[in-house]
Design a protein around this motif. Sequence first.
Motif, PDB file in Angstrom:
ATOM      1  N   UNK A  78       0.837  -1.205   0.000  1.00 47.76           N
ATOM      2  CA  UNK A  78       0.000   0.000   0.000  1.00 47.76           C
ATOM      3  C   UNK A  78       0.877   1.263   0.000  1.00 47.76           C
ATOM      4  N   UNK A  79       1.919   1.257   0.835  1.00 44.77           N
ATOM      5  CA  UNK A  79       2.818   2.415   0.881  1.00 44.77           C
ATOM      6  C   UNK A  79       3.509   2.614  -0.466  1.00 44.77           C
ATOM      7  N   UNK A  80       3.905   1.522  -1.107  1.00 44.75           N
ATOM      8  CA  UNK A  80       4.579   1.640  -2.408  1.00 44.75           C
ATOM      9  C   UNK A  80       3.609   2.133  -3.480  1.00 44.75           C
ATOM     10  N   UNK A  81       2.370   1.723  -3.385  1.00 44.74           N
ATOM     11  CA  UNK A  81       1.372   2.229  -4.333  1.00 44.74           C
ATOM     12  C   UNK A  81       1.182   3.731  -4.151  1.00 44.74           C
ATOM     13  N   UNK A  82       1.142   4.190  -2.902  1.00 39.31           N
ATOM     14  CA  UNK A  82       0.968   5.627  -2.634  1.00 39.31           C
ATOM     15  C   UNK A  82       2.182   6.431  -3.101  1.00 39.31           C
ATOM     16  N   UNK A  96      10.432  -6.912  -8.509  1.00 36.77           N
ATOM     17  CA  UNK A  96      10.098  -6.898  -7.081  1.00 36.77           C
ATOM     18  C   UNK A  96       8.662  -7.385  -6.855  1.00 36.77           C
ATOM     19  N   UNK A  97       7.713  -6.813  -7.605  1.00 36.06           N
ATOM     20  CA  UNK A  97       6.309  -7.201  -7.402  1.00 36.06           C
ATOM     21  C   UNK A  97       6.052  -8.623  -7.907  1.00 36.06           C
ATOM     22  N   UNK A  98       6.740  -9.019  -8.992  1.00 37.72           N
ATOM     23  CA  UNK A  98       6.555 -10.393  -9.487  1.00 37.72           C
ATOM     24  C   UNK A  98       7.075 -11.407  -8.474  1.00 37.72           C
ATOM     25  N   UNK A  99       8.286 -11.161  -7.969  1.00 40.78           N
ATOM     26  CA  UNK A  99       8.901 -12.115  -7.039  1.00 40.78           C
ATOM     27  C   UNK A  99       8.145 -12.179  -5.725  1.00 40.78           C
ATOM     28  N   UNK A 100       7.869 -11.013  -5.136  1.00 39.81           N
ATOM     29  CA  UNK A 100       7.195 -11.017  -3.831  1.00 39.81           C
ATOM     30  C   UNK A 100       5.728 -11.440  -3.984  1.00 39.81           C
ATOM     31  N   UNK A 101       5.123 -11.127  -5.137  1.00 42.32           N
ATOM     32  CA  UNK A 101       3.739 -11.543  -5.348  1.00 42.32           C
ATOM     33  C   UNK A 101       3.617 -13.058  -5.475  1.00 42.32           C
ATOM     34  N   UNK A 138      17.799 -10.356   0.861  1.00 44.21           N
ATOM     35  CA  UNK A 138      19.012  -9.585   0.551  1.00 44.21           C
ATOM     36  C   UNK A 138      19.012  -9.008  -0.859  1.00 44.21           C
ATOM     37  N   UNK A 139      18.430  -9.745  -1.829  1.00 48.72           N
ATOM     38  CA  UNK A 139      18.422  -9.255  -3.209  1.00 48.72           C
ATOM     39  C   UNK A 139      17.626  -7.960  -3.341  1.00 48.72           C
ATOM     40  N   UNK A 140      16.477  -7.888  -2.687  1.00 47.03           N
ATOM     41  CA  UNK A 140      15.573  -6.760  -2.890  1.00 47.03           C
ATOM     42  C   UNK A 140      15.756  -5.642  -1.870  1.00 47.03           C
ATOM     43  N   UNK A 141      16.224  -5.983  -0.667  1.00 45.64           N
ATOM     44  CA  UNK A 141      16.271  -4.980   0.394  1.00 45.64           C
ATOM     45  C   UNK A 141      17.681  -4.549   0.787  1.00 45.64           C
ATOM     46  N   UNK A 142      18.665  -5.424   0.650  1.00 43.72           N
ATOM     47  CA  UNK A 142      19.972  -5.146   1.241  1.00 43.72           C
ATOM     48  C   UNK A 142      21.056  -4.784   0.239  1.00 43.72           C
TER      49      UNK A 142
END
Length: 206
Positions: free
Chosen positions: A115-119, A145-150, A197-201
């Motif tokens: 939700x925060x990313x959409x905003x 990011x959205x494909x992997x986490x989704x 680690x791939x997406x956040x670090x």
Amino acid sequence: MSAGIAGQFRSRAAEADAARFGLWIFLATEVLFFGPLFMGYVYGRMHLGDAFAAASRHTDVTIGTLNTAVLLTSSFTMAMAAEARRAGARAARGLLAATALLGCAFLALKGFEYHAEWREHLVPGASFAFDAAHARGAEIFYYLYFAMTGVHAVHLTVGIAIVIGFAVRFDRANAGHVEIAGLYWHFVDAIWIFLYPMLYLVGRAG
């Protein structure tokens, strides 16, 4: 043929071995499913490194870290549930319920993050907004990011449904069933251990 065992098996052990083998085959196909997404990420890191790093720094590392802790804890409760069920302890039911609740907590945190990313207009598409110098590369990062986490969230939802099913129908879930559910749960957790680690670090290093 013993009661409760499918007709094609001579014993409960043979049935459990077949189920376990089937799950490993399924997990192998899942690795192939995630493979192209991981390869896409590696390609992006190699050719759009600065944009990927900039986009990664916009992810919410606090929620990502919290979710990692939640999933690792759920792996622990799932392993304890399998061990308790093997020992015939009724505590296994509560541990399965705790595992499902932790899975739901992960999804709730992820939903808050989405939700925060959409905003912030970080969802790829016509309204995507990012620093102009890295906009194109950042949009590709957020596609991945959205494909992997989704996809991960879908797999976790399936895992939660399985665990809740065994908790509700506990008397019909033998130790083999719980062990197989545990293998699936640990697989989903292992995927996140790579995603975190791939997406956040990585973008925050250096």
